[in-house]
Design a protein around this motif. Structure first.
Motif, PDB file in Angstrom:
ATOM      1  N   GLU A   1     -11.230   3.490   2.976  1.00 25.65           N
ATOM      2  CA  GLU A   1     -10.062   3.826   2.149  1.00 25.65           C
ATOM      3  C   GLU A   1      -8.739   3.391   2.791  1.00 25.65           C
ATOM      4  O   GLU A   1      -7.689   3.936   2.478  1.00 25.65           O
ATOM      5  CB  GLU A   1     -10.041   5.324   1.843  1.00 25.65           C
TER       6      GLU A   1
ATOM      7  N   MET B   1     -15.179  -3.413  14.389  1.00 29.82           N
ATOM      8  CA  MET B   1     -15.693  -2.807  13.152  1.00 29.82           C
ATOM      9  C   MET B   1     -17.173  -3.128  12.909  1.00 29.82           C
ATOM     10  O   MET B   1     -17.875  -2.350  12.270  1.00 29.82           O
ATOM     11  CB  MET B   1     -14.858  -3.240  11.948  1.00 29.82           C
TER      12      MET B   1
ATOM     13  N   THR C   1      -4.559  -2.325   7.971  1.00 31.39           N
ATOM     14  CA  THR C   1      -5.076  -2.819   9.256  1.00 31.39           C
ATOM     15  C   THR C   1      -6.596  -2.763   9.264  1.00 31.39           C
ATOM     16  O   THR C   1      -7.280  -3.697   9.706  1.00 31.39           O
ATOM     17  CB  THR C   1      -4.511  -1.959  10.412  1.00 31.39           C
ATOM     18  N   VAL C   2      -7.111  -1.674   8.741  1.00 30.44           N
ATOM     19  CA  VAL C   2      -8.557  -1.483   8.699  1.00 30.44           C
ATOM     20  C   VAL C   2      -9.185  -2.423   7.654  1.00 30.44           C
ATOM     21  O   VAL C   2     -10.193  -3.089   7.919  1.00 30.44           O
ATOM     22  CB  VAL C   2      -8.864   0.007   8.410  1.00 30.44           C
TER      23      VAL C   2
ATOM     24  N   GLN D   1      -9.613  -5.932   8.935  1.00 34.31           N
ATOM     25  CA  GLN D   1     -10.713  -6.156   9.882  1.00 34.31           C
ATOM     26  C   GLN D   1     -12.072  -6.214   9.181  1.00 34.31           C
ATOM     27  O   GLN D   1     -12.916  -7.041   9.527  1.00 34.31           O
ATOM     28  CB  GLN D   1     -10.707  -5.068  10.952  1.00 34.31           C
TER      29      GLN D   1
ATOM     30  N   THR E   1      -9.230   4.754  16.375  1.00 33.75           N
ATOM     31  CA  THR E   1      -7.924   4.782  17.044  1.00 33.75           C
ATOM     32  C   THR E   1      -7.995   3.984  18.338  1.00 33.75           C
ATOM     33  O   THR E   1      -9.020   3.976  19.011  1.00 33.75           O
ATOM     34  CB  THR E   1      -7.477   6.231  17.339  1.00 33.75           C
TER      35      THR E   1
ATOM     36  N   LEU F   1       0.816  -1.216   0.000  1.00 31.87           N
ATOM     37  CA  LEU F   1       0.000   0.000   0.000  1.00 31.87           C
ATOM     38  C   LEU F   1       0.845   1.259   0.000  1.00 31.87           C
ATOM     39  O   LEU F   1       0.353   2.350  -0.273  1.00 31.87           O
ATOM     40  CB  LEU F   1      -0.829   0.073   1.288  1.00 31.87           C
TER      41      LEU F   1
ATOM     42  N   GLY G   1      -5.389   6.787  20.586  1.00 36.59           N
ATOM     43  CA  GLY G   1      -5.872   8.168  20.684  1.00 36.59           C
ATOM     44  C   GLY G   1      -4.851   9.203  20.257  1.00 36.59           C
ATOM     45  O   GLY G   1      -4.961  10.369  20.612  1.00 36.59           O
TER      46      GLY G   1
ATOM     47  N   GLY H   1      -8.090   4.382   8.822  1.00 35.60           N
ATOM     48  CA  GLY H   1      -7.472   4.148  10.114  1.00 35.60           C
ATOM     49  C   GLY H   1      -6.650   5.350  10.558  1.00 35.60           C
ATOM     50  O   GLY H   1      -6.224   6.175   9.740  1.00 35.60           O
ATOM     51  N   ALA H   2      -6.399   5.423  11.854  1.00 35.72           N
ATOM     52  CA  ALA H   2      -5.652   6.565  12.397  1.00 35.72           C
ATOM     53  C   ALA H   2      -4.232   6.635  11.838  1.00 35.72           C
ATOM     54  O   ALA H   2      -3.672   7.724  11.695  1.00 35.72           O
ATOM     55  CB  ALA H   2      -5.605   6.473  13.920  1.00 35.72           C
ATOM     56  N   ALA H   3      -3.644   5.487  11.486  1.00 36.39           N
ATOM     57  CA  ALA H   3      -2.280   5.513  10.933  1.00 36.39           C
ATOM     58  C   ALA H   3      -2.267   6.223   9.581  1.00 36.39           C
ATOM     59  O   ALA H   3      -1.306   6.916   9.248  1.00 36.39           O
ATOM     60  CB  ALA H   3      -1.732   4.099  10.805  1.00 36.39           C
TER      61      ALA H   3
ATOM     62  N   ARG I   1       3.724  -1.398   4.180  1.00 32.62           N
ATOM     63  CA  ARG I   1       2.425  -1.965   4.565  1.00 32.62           C
ATOM     64  C   ARG I   1       1.809  -2.750   3.424  1.00 32.62           C
ATOM     65  O   ARG I   1       1.762  -2.267   2.301  1.00 32.62           O
ATOM     66  CB  ARG I   1       1.455  -0.826   4.924  1.00 32.62           C
TER      67      ARG I   1
ATOM     68  N   ALA J   1      -0.054   9.299   8.652  1.00 34.22           N
ATOM     69  CA  ALA J   1       0.977   9.154   7.609  1.00 34.22           C
ATOM     70  C   ALA J   1       0.691  10.016   6.378  1.00 34.22           C
ATOM     71  O   ALA J   1       1.602  10.631   5.824  1.00 34.22           O
ATOM     72  CB  ALA J   1       1.079   7.688   7.184  1.00 34.22           C
ATOM     73  N   ASP J   2      -0.561  10.056   5.957  1.00 30.28           N
ATOM     74  CA  ASP J   2      -0.889  10.715   4.679  1.00 30.28           C
ATOM     75  C   ASP J   2      -1.507  12.096   4.853  1.00 30.28           C
ATOM     76  O   ASP J   2      -1.587  12.859   3.897  1.00 30.28           O
ATOM     77  CB  ASP J   2      -1.878   9.853   3.878  1.00 30.28           C
TER      78      ASP J   2
HETATM   79  N1  LIG Z   1      -2.610   2.610  -1.262  1.00 29.01           N
HETATM   80  C1  LIG Z   1      -3.727   2.916  -0.659  1.00 29.01           C
HETATM   81  O1  LIG Z   1      -4.827   2.827  -1.230  1.00 29.01           O
HETATM   82  C2  LIG Z   1      -3.666   3.387   0.769  1.00 29.01           C
HETATM   83  C3  LIG Z   1      -4.827   3.817   1.389  1.00 29.01           C
HETATM   84  C4  LIG Z   1      -4.764   4.195   2.728  1.00 29.01           C
HETATM   85  C5  LIG Z   1      -3.572   4.135   3.403  1.00 29.01           C
HETATM   86  N2  LIG Z   1      -2.457   3.732   2.762  1.00 29.01           N
HETATM   87  C6  LIG Z   1      -1.198   3.610   3.483  1.00 29.01           C
HETATM   88  O2  LIG Z   1      -1.376   2.656   4.494  1.00 29.01           O
HETATM   89  C7  LIG Z   1      -0.508   2.974   5.584  1.00 29.01           C
HETATM   90  C8  LIG Z   1      -1.281   2.835   6.857  1.00 29.01           C
HETATM   91  O3  LIG Z   1      -1.829   1.558   6.925  1.00 29.01           O
HETATM   92  P1  LIG Z   1      -1.878   0.770   8.291  1.00 29.01           P
HETATM   93  O4  LIG Z   1      -2.370  -0.591   8.000  1.00 29.01           O
HETATM   94  O5  LIG Z   1      -0.573   0.949   8.974  1.00 29.01           O
HETATM   95  O6  LIG Z   1      -2.896   1.577   9.175  1.00 29.01           O
HETATM   96  P2  LIG Z   1      -4.426   2.026   9.100  1.00 29.01           P
HETATM   97  O7  LIG Z   1      -5.306   0.866   8.787  1.00 29.01           O
HETATM   98  O8  LIG Z   1      -4.563   3.257   8.295  1.00 29.01           O
HETATM   99  O9  LIG Z   1      -4.612   2.469  10.616  1.00 29.01           O
HETATM  100  C9  LIG Z   1      -4.298   1.583  11.648  1.00 29.01           C
HETATM  101  C10 LIG Z   1      -4.595   2.290  12.939  1.00 29.01           C
HETATM  102  O10 LIG Z   1      -6.000   2.496  13.043  1.00 29.01           O
HETATM  103  C11 LIG Z   1      -6.379   2.284  14.382  1.00 29.01           C
HETATM  104  N3  LIG Z   1      -7.169   1.058  14.449  1.00 29.01           N
HETATM  105  C12 LIG Z   1      -7.260   0.069  13.541  1.00 29.01           C
HETATM  106  N4  LIG Z   1      -8.113  -0.877  13.960  1.00 29.01           N
HETATM  107  C13 LIG Z   1      -8.553  -0.464  15.161  1.00 29.01           C
HETATM  108  C14 LIG Z   1      -9.455  -1.002  16.107  1.00 29.01           C
HETATM  109  N5  LIG Z   1     -10.105  -2.166  15.897  1.00 29.01           N
HETATM  110  N6  LIG Z   1      -9.672  -0.307  17.227  1.00 29.01           N
HETATM  111  C15 LIG Z   1      -9.079   0.868  17.464  1.00 29.01           C
HETATM  112  N7  LIG Z   1      -8.206   1.438  16.604  1.00 29.01           N
HETATM  113  C16 LIG Z   1      -7.959   0.771  15.478  1.00 29.01           C
HETATM  114  C17 LIG Z   1      -5.111   2.169  15.197  1.00 29.01           C
HETATM  115  O11 LIG Z   1      -4.755   3.508  15.480  1.00 29.01           O
HETATM  116  P3  LIG Z   1      -3.826   3.968  16.689  1.00 29.01           P
HETATM  117  O12 LIG Z   1      -2.440   3.625  16.262  1.00 29.01           O
HETATM  118  O13 LIG Z   1      -4.057   5.462  16.748  1.00 29.01           O
HETATM  119  O14 LIG Z   1      -4.283   3.257  17.919  1.00 29.01           O
HETATM  120  C18 LIG Z   1      -4.174   1.558  14.185  1.00 29.01           C
HETATM  121  O15 LIG Z   1      -2.817   1.759  14.478  1.00 29.01           O
HETATM  122  C19 LIG Z   1      -0.020   4.384   5.362  1.00 29.01           C
HETATM  123  O16 LIG Z   1       1.349   4.346   5.024  1.00 29.01           O
HETATM  124  C20 LIG Z   1      -0.806   4.874   4.184  1.00 29.01           C
HETATM  125  O17 LIG Z   1      -0.006   5.652   3.320  1.00 29.01           O
HETATM  126  C21 LIG Z   1      -2.483   3.360   1.460  1.00 29.01           C
END
Ligand SMILES: NC(=O)c1ccc[n+]([C@@H]2O[C@H](COP(=O)([O-])OP(=O)(O)OC[C@H]3O[C@@H](n4cnc5c(N)ncnc54)[C@H](OP(=O)(O)O)[C@@H]3O)[C@@H](O)[C@H]2O)c1
Length: 232
Positions: free
Chosen positions: A156, A138, A160-161, A164, A88, A19, A91, A51-53, A189, A57-58
């Motif tokens: 989107e 979720m 991680t999201v 789930q 998140t 991703l 938080g 997701g909060a990440a 990722r 990040a973006d």
């Molecule tokens: N290519 C694409 O289409 C695309 C789209 C979107 C993102 N991205 C990339 O994906 C990367 C991020 O992906 P990711 O998998 O690391 O993270 P993510 O899915 O964006 O977010 C994960 C974060 O969301 C929160 N979270 C997720 N599930 C949860 C739950 N059940 N309960 C509470 N909080 C929850 C947590 O936040 P907290 O850490 O705050 O607790 C977790 O660290 C970024 O680098 C971004 O650039 C790419």
């Protein structure tokens, strides 16, 4: 009314399933035509969840870009852009993030009880912080969104999201864009993480459409009986 919104997962990934890139900030996987297609999908949604990440990040705005689409939504009595939703656990979200600062629509943050008071103190003026209990599930988020009138949810990312929504079997459609490049770095990722997915060798997902958009390929999968072929 269904107890959860029609849920469409949207994602762009590299040929090797990543991703993003650990080295390249905001790696551009898509192209302008596909960004415009994604904008149309956004405009057809009631809410967008990341997701909060991804917020960190973006720093995405998650607004409908096209003025014509915003006008068309307004003419239908809708806010110019969908409701923004994030989740998140820790938080760790900044009130200055574009997620919160841009657009006039509602912003929802689902978090566990343990962090809700601190998050409300920090984000209370820019978002509605929803206490989701001891952990955020979720299914519960989907149900709560449905109760708030969200009929169509676009997820989107990030991975991680997506993982789930897929493992909980609460996604109706997957729109996966494959970009013609490799990332080749396991620090990056992936589209999804480990999990028990409802689609496997004995239960294959239904490929509903393959579309070439410039140099990327859009793969649309029907993930439930609710799949709506006309929606893109
Ligand atoms: N290519 C694409 O289409 C695309 C789209 C979107 C993102 N991205 C990339 O994906 C990367 C991020 O992906 P990711 O998998 O690391 O993270 P993510 O899915 O964006 O977010 C994960 C974060 O969301 C929160 N979270 C997720 N599930 C949860 C739950 N059940 N309960 C509470 N909080 C929850 C947590 O936040 P907290 O850490 O705050 O607790 C977790 O660290 C970024 O680098 C971004 O650039 C790419």
């Amino acid at each position: 009314m269904a107890d959860r919104p029609y849920t469409l997962l949207s994602c762009g990934m590299s040929l090797d399933g990543y991703l993003d890139s650990a080295d390249v900030p905001r790696l551009a996987l898509s192209n302008d035509s596909d960004f415009d297609r994604v904008d149309a999908v956004r405009a057809a949604s009631d809410a967008i969840l990341v997701g909060a990440a991804t917020v960190r990040a973006d720093n995405p705005r998650l607004l409908v870009r096209s003025a014509a689409r915003r006008t068309e939504r307004a003419a239908r009595g809708l806010p110019e852009s969908p409701v923004k939703v994030t989740v998140t656990r820790r938080g760790d979200l900044d009130a200055d993030a574009a997620f919160f600062c841009t657009g006039t629509g509602e912003k929802l943050v689902y978090c566990p009880t343990a962090v809700a008071p601190a998050l409300r103190a920090r984000l209370g003026s820019v978002a509605t912080v929803v206490d989701a209990g001891w952990q955020v599930d979720m299914r519960d988020v989907s149900k709560d969104l449905s109760g708030r009138g969200i009929g169509r949810l676009m997820v989107e990312g990030g991975g991680t999201v997506h993982t789930q929504f897929l493992t909980a079997d609460i996604a109706d459609e997957l729109q996966l864009v494959v970009a013609p490049l490799f990332v080749g770095d396991s620090r990056s990722r992936r589209f999804v993480g480990d999990g028990r997915f409802p689609w496997h060798a004995d239960r294959r997902a239904t490929l509903a459409e393959v579309r070439q958009i410039g140099d990327v390929a859009l793969l649309r999968y029907a993930l439930s009986a609710r799949f709506c072929a006309g929606s893109d």
